[in-house]
Design a protein around this motif. Structure first.
Motif, PDB file in Angstrom:
ATOM      1  N   UNK A 214      73.501  20.260 -34.672  1.00  0.00           N
ATOM      2  CA  UNK A 214      73.487  21.609 -35.221  1.00  0.00           C
ATOM      3  C   UNK A 214      74.916  22.087 -35.388  1.00  0.00           C
ATOM      4  N   UNK A 215      75.109  23.014 -36.298  1.00  0.00           N
ATOM      5  CA  UNK A 215      76.426  23.621 -36.461  1.00  0.00           C
ATOM      6  C   UNK A 215      76.541  24.943 -35.712  1.00  0.00           C
ATOM      7  N   UNK A 216      75.431  25.429 -35.177  1.00  0.00           N
ATOM      8  CA  UNK A 216      75.450  26.738 -34.516  1.00  0.00           C
ATOM      9  C   UNK A 216      75.858  26.592 -33.063  1.00  0.00           C
ATOM     10  N   UNK A 217      77.118  26.876 -32.777  1.00  0.00           N
ATOM     11  CA  UNK A 217      77.652  26.777 -31.419  1.00  0.00           C
ATOM     12  C   UNK A 217      77.799  28.176 -30.829  1.00  0.00           C
ATOM     13  N   UNK A 218      77.754  28.260 -29.496  1.00  0.00           N
ATOM     14  CA  UNK A 218      77.787  29.558 -28.827  1.00  0.00           C
ATOM     15  C   UNK A 218      78.939  29.725 -27.842  1.00  0.00           C
ATOM     16  N   UNK A 219      79.274  28.670 -27.114  1.00  0.00           N
ATOM     17  CA  UNK A 219      80.262  28.785 -26.046  1.00  0.00           C
ATOM     18  C   UNK A 219      81.022  27.478 -25.914  1.00  0.00           C
ATOM     19  N   UNK A 220      82.259  27.554 -25.387  1.00  0.00           N
ATOM     20  CA  UNK A 220      83.105  26.370 -25.277  1.00  0.00           C
ATOM     21  C   UNK A 220      83.892  26.415 -23.974  1.00  0.00           C
ATOM     22  N   UNK A 221      84.159  25.238 -23.408  1.00  0.00           N
ATOM     23  CA  UNK A 221      84.956  25.133 -22.183  1.00  0.00           C
ATOM     24  C   UNK A 221      85.628  23.772 -22.166  1.00  0.00           C
ATOM     25  N   UNK A 222      86.709  23.657 -21.393  1.00  0.00           N
ATOM     26  CA  UNK A 222      87.413  22.384 -21.253  1.00  0.00           C
ATOM     27  C   UNK A 222      87.531  22.039 -19.787  1.00  0.00           C
ATOM     28  N   UNK A 223      87.315  20.761 -19.438  1.00  0.00           N
ATOM     29  CA  UNK A 223      87.448  20.349 -18.048  1.00  0.00           C
ATOM     30  C   UNK A 223      88.891  19.925 -17.767  1.00  0.00           C
ATOM     31  N   UNK A 224      89.241  19.651 -16.502  1.00  0.00           N
ATOM     32  CA  UNK A 224      90.634  19.319 -16.170  1.00  0.00           C
ATOM     33  C   UNK A 224      91.165  18.082 -16.879  1.00  0.00           C
ATOM     34  N   UNK A 225      90.275  17.199 -17.319  1.00  0.00           N
ATOM     35  CA  UNK A 225      90.698  15.999 -18.037  1.00  0.00           C
ATOM     36  C   UNK A 225      90.934  16.268 -19.517  1.00  0.00           C
ATOM     37  N   UNK A 226      90.627  17.498 -19.957  1.00  0.00           N
ATOM     38  CA  UNK A 226      90.809  17.837 -21.366  1.00  0.00           C
ATOM     39  C   UNK A 226      89.601  17.606 -22.229  1.00  0.00           C
ATOM     40  N   UNK A 227      88.476  17.164 -21.642  1.00  0.00           N
ATOM     41  CA  UNK A 227      87.254  16.991 -22.411  1.00  0.00           C
ATOM     42  C   UNK A 227      86.671  18.356 -22.762  1.00  0.00           C
ATOM     43  N   UNK A 228      86.100  18.459 -23.954  1.00  0.00           N
ATOM     44  CA  UNK A 228      85.589  19.727 -24.462  1.00  0.00           C
ATOM     45  C   UNK A 228      84.068  19.750 -24.349  1.00  0.00           C
ATOM     46  N   UNK A 229      83.532  20.869 -23.838  1.00  0.00           N
ATOM     47  CA  UNK A 229      82.097  21.064 -23.679  1.00  0.00           C
ATOM     48  C   UNK A 229      81.668  22.250 -24.530  1.00  0.00           C
ATOM     49  N   UNK A 230      80.571  22.089 -25.273  1.00  0.00           N
ATOM     50  CA  UNK A 230      80.107  23.159 -26.151  1.00  0.00           C
ATOM     51  C   UNK A 230      78.607  23.356 -25.975  1.00  0.00           C
ATOM     52  N   UNK A 231      78.204  24.615 -25.764  1.00  0.00           N
ATOM     53  CA  UNK A 231      76.791  24.983 -25.723  1.00  0.00           C
ATOM     54  C   UNK A 231      76.354  25.351 -27.130  1.00  0.00           C
ATOM     55  N   UNK A 232      75.285  24.729 -27.600  1.00  0.00           N
ATOM     56  CA  UNK A 232      74.830  24.950 -28.967  1.00  0.00           C
ATOM     57  C   UNK A 232      73.343  25.296 -28.996  1.00  0.00           C
ATOM     58  N   UNK A 233      72.865  25.583 -30.176  1.00  0.00           N
ATOM     59  CA  UNK A 233      71.459  25.911 -30.370  1.00  0.00           C
ATOM     60  C   UNK A 233      70.565  24.716 -30.077  1.00  0.00           C
ATOM     61  N   UNK A 234      71.141  23.511 -30.099  1.00  0.00           N
ATOM     62  CA  UNK A 234      70.359  22.301 -29.854  1.00  0.00           C
ATOM     63  C   UNK A 234      70.979  21.462 -28.751  1.00  0.00           C
ATOM     64  N   UNK A 235      71.352  22.118 -27.664  1.00  0.00           N
ATOM     65  CA  UNK A 235      71.777  21.379 -26.491  1.00  0.00           C
ATOM     66  C   UNK A 235      73.261  21.481 -26.185  1.00  0.00           C
TER      67      UNK A 235
END
Length: 327
Positions: A284-305
């Motif tokens: 999905x293209x509909x994203x809601x929230x974003x965060x980065x962990x200490x290793x620099x990996x990016x996490x995104x909460x979306x409409x589909x997981x």
């Protein structure tokens, strides 16, 4: 800062879906930076926790029918906080046990939209009525009406000694001498300060969040991205070339800038003076929230997981002094 791509392009890499969460429509993701591997993600009503970097997930909080939706998650040490439509809930044991630590008077005070922690560990919460603060870890709360009740505060951010809040009528700043509205989205009221408006009148739609990046402030609004290099005194529209949507929900800096919109996640290239979409691997293209962990990996909460974007050495960027003009 100047953000310059080195190595190969981001568009060659893929998002990886993170399994194990029952909800598909995820609203928030939050990293616990003091406890490695601890991540929280929430759907509309349920909060999930992992202690092993996303391998396994457990539901640790559920908002009841009268508590409304989960609006935001905040973590500080062993404590995790959940902002809901009917107060603020907290757990001091990583989500095992919960207690409501804030319940306002009336419906508007109860709608908690955001929580933030200052460097001196003071807690700020944004509600539909006003701003509240606590100096004793949520035991007691003080009401700050800013410019009166019904302000509808949505977000709190800090930059050095200044506190910024996003509200229905714009962005307010307090540097210790009281609140001043410096970014205007609604002009009604005799208190309007025309000298502070500059390009803010272009943002006639709501401000969704504020992000401080060193001495620079970014605003994510329904009409694009705005930025200030003078501690919020004046604002200018930021480059929107490449953005598929001007409905920007969040801005995040992880050596480079990321923008979360209703049409996907974008990364900014200072060299190209434009945004690039990160679509590959995401359902999905509909994203809601974003965060980065200490290793620099990016996490995104979306409409589909929940999705994760692994940082790779080839993708590391150079961050130099100064910032390109590009307004």
């Amino acid at each position: 800062m100047i953000f310059i791509f080195t190595g190969h392009a981001f568009c060659d890499d893929s998002w990886e879906p993170v399994p194990g969460i029952k909800d598909s429509n995820l609203k928030e993701v939050c990293l616990d930076y003091e406890n490695q591997g601890v991540i929280y993600a929430s759907g509309v009503k349920t909060l999930y926790r992992t202690g092993d970097g996303g391998v396994t997930w457990t539901a640790v909080f559920s908002s009841q029918a009268d508590e409304g939706a989960i609006n935001f998650i905040g973590a500080q040490g062993q404590a995790v906080f959940v902002c809901t439509g009917n107060g603020l809930f907290a757990s001091n044991d990583s989500g095992m046990n919960w207690k409501r630590i804030f319940k306002g008077i009336g419906e508007k005070e109860n709608k908690v939209s955001h929580i933030a922690f200052s460097r001196d560990r003071k807690i700020y919460i944004a509600t539909e009525a006003c701003l509240f603060t606590s100096n004793d870890n949520g035991i007691t709360w003080a009401r700050d009406n800013v410019e009166g009740s019904g302000l509808n505060v949505k977000w709190v951010e800090f930059s050095d000694d200044a506190v910024f809040i996003a509200a229905e009528k714009g962005v307010y700043r307090n540097s210790g001498n009281g609140w001043k509205r410096t970014f205007v989205t609604r002009r009604e009221g005799a208190e309007y300060d025309a000298s502070a408006a500059d390009e803010a009148l272009k943002a006639v739609k709501p401000v969704n969040s504020i992000t401080a990046v060193k001495d620079r402030i970014f605003i994510a609004a329904d009409s694009g991205i705005f930025t200030s290099i003078d501690k919020g005194e004046t604002w200018h529209g930021f480059i929107d070339s490449g953005l598929a949507s001007l409905h920007v929900k969040r801005i995040m800096s992880q050596d480079i800038l990321y923008a979360v919109t209703d049409k996907g996640v974008f990364v900014f290239s200072d060299r190209d003076r434009m945004w690039q979409g990160l679509y590959k691997g995401m359902a999905t293209k509909e994203a809601n929230s974003i965060a980065a962990d200490p290793e620099g990996n990016i996490w995104v909460a979306t409409k589909k997981g929940l999705y994760r974007f692994f940082s790779k050495p080839a993708l590391q960027l150079n961050c130099n002094a100064g910032f390109g003009s590009g307004f």
